[in-house]
Design an enzyme around this catalytic site. Sequence first.
Site, PDB file in Angstrom:
ATOM      1  N   ASP A  88      -4.394  10.676 -10.856  1.00 47.44           N
ATOM      2  CA  ASP A  88      -5.625  10.164 -11.477  1.00 47.44           C
ATOM      3  C   ASP A  88      -5.387   8.847 -12.223  1.00 47.44           C
ATOM      4  OD1 ASP A  88      -7.187  12.311 -10.530  1.00 47.44           O
ATOM      5  OD2 ASP A  88      -6.451  13.577 -12.139  1.00 47.44           O
ATOM      6  N   HIS A 117     -13.149  11.168 -10.827  1.00 45.12           N
ATOM      7  CA  HIS A 117     -12.522  12.214 -11.638  1.00 45.12           C
ATOM      8  C   HIS A 117     -13.473  12.586 -12.774  1.00 45.12           C
ATOM      9  CE1 HIS A 117      -9.287  14.598 -13.279  1.00 45.12           C
ATOM     10  NE2 HIS A 117      -9.535  14.086 -14.476  1.00 45.12           N
ATOM     11  N   ASN A 137     -11.138   7.043  -6.150  1.00 44.27           N
ATOM     12  CA  ASN A 137     -11.210   8.454  -6.534  1.00 44.27           C
ATOM     13  C   ASN A 137     -12.264   8.599  -7.623  1.00 44.27           C
ATOM     14  OD1 ASN A 137     -10.444  11.223  -6.701  1.00 44.27           O
ATOM     15  ND2 ASN A 137      -9.219  10.759  -8.524  1.00 44.27           N
ATOM     16  N   SER A 145     -15.158   9.130 -14.181  1.00 48.31           N
ATOM     17  CA  SER A 145     -14.590   7.804 -13.915  1.00 48.31           C
ATOM     18  C   SER A 145     -14.411   7.624 -12.414  1.00 48.31           C
ATOM     19  CB  SER A 145     -13.202   7.666 -14.559  1.00 48.31           C
ATOM     20  OG  SER A 145     -13.224   8.012 -15.926  1.00 48.31           O
TER      21      SER A 145
HETATM   22  C1  GRF Z   1     -15.796  16.537  -8.678  1.00 54.93           C
HETATM   23  O1  GRF Z   1     -15.971  17.019  -9.980  1.00 54.93           O
HETATM   24  C2  GRF Z   1     -14.882  15.344  -8.661  1.00 54.93           C
HETATM   25  O2  GRF Z   1     -14.999  14.564  -9.801  1.00 54.93           O
HETATM   26  C3  GRF Z   1     -13.515  15.980  -8.611  1.00 54.93           C
HETATM   27  O3  GRF Z   1     -13.678  17.086  -7.774  1.00 54.93           O
HETATM   28  C4  GRF Z   1     -15.033  17.519  -7.800  1.00 54.93           C
HETATM   29  C5  GRF Z   1     -15.515  17.507  -6.395  1.00 54.93           C
HETATM   30  O4  GRF Z   1     -16.807  18.050  -6.273  1.00 54.93           O
HETATM   31  N1  GRF Z   1     -12.532  15.043  -8.162  1.00 54.93           N
HETATM   32  P1  GRF Z   1     -17.561  17.931  -4.892  1.00 54.93           P
HETATM   33  O5  GRF Z   1     -16.666  18.550  -3.836  1.00 54.93           O
HETATM   34  O6  GRF Z   1     -17.833  16.488  -4.630  1.00 54.93           O
HETATM   35  O7  GRF Z   1     -18.822  18.729  -5.058  1.00 54.93           O
END
Ligand code: GRF
Length: 215
Positions: free
Chosen positions: A145, A109, A107, A136
């Site tokens: 998370d 985040h 994932n 991260s």
């Molecule tokens: C990103 O900020 C990611 O870190 C979080 O959700 C957002 C997704 O953005 N988990 P995208 O759909 O990849 O543009």
Amino acid sequence: MLRVAVLLSGRGSNLQALIDACRDPDFPATIVSVISNNPHAQGLARAQKAGIATTVVNHRSYESRETFDAAITNDLDEARAELVCLAGFMRILTKRFVNRWRNRLLNIHPSLLPSFKGLDAQQQALDAGVKLAGCSVHFVRSGLDDGPIIAQAAVPVLDNDDVKALSTRILALEHSLYPRVVRLIAEGRVAVVNERAIIDGKLHSSSSMSNPSQD
Ligand code: GRF
């Protein structure tokens, strides 16, 4: 070539970063499937444009998390995925799913975990008044998370930042960090030992970063 699947719910800019990385013939991974729970996700169009197979697994069509996750598992199996990347995937996965993909499920985040888990991480960072924010990439465990952190990247929080400005700065780092981590995993350089992710057998260090800067 490591076979990668991407699960998303929306914009898909991290998917795009992975697609772009995969265009490099030296990149040791390939995206074999993009799955979205949201039929209108922009990420689906990005995948289609790149010629990647897409599947919509709409959570509204499933009566339980278990059957929803089983449908995703089906698709992952059919695609013979070896690594699953969550990229803005807005559903909580079952323990069963997370355990099945243990150390093969990533994932990204938008915070320096374990700070600011959950929604609106960038706003949480602004509210807390931190001087450094970031993103991260971690292996997924069943907590929100949560899981061994593989890599992090930091940006300064600037005096006049609003959530949009900070999110944009963090997102630019996300787009370089996620492909880097996928590469490291595909090259077999990441291991989990005692619930710590280690790269090339050591916990990495590089130059420090401070805000205000030291010079
Ligand atoms: C990103 O900020 C990611 O870190 C979080 O959700 C957002 C997704 O953005 N988990 P995208 O759909 O990849 O543009």
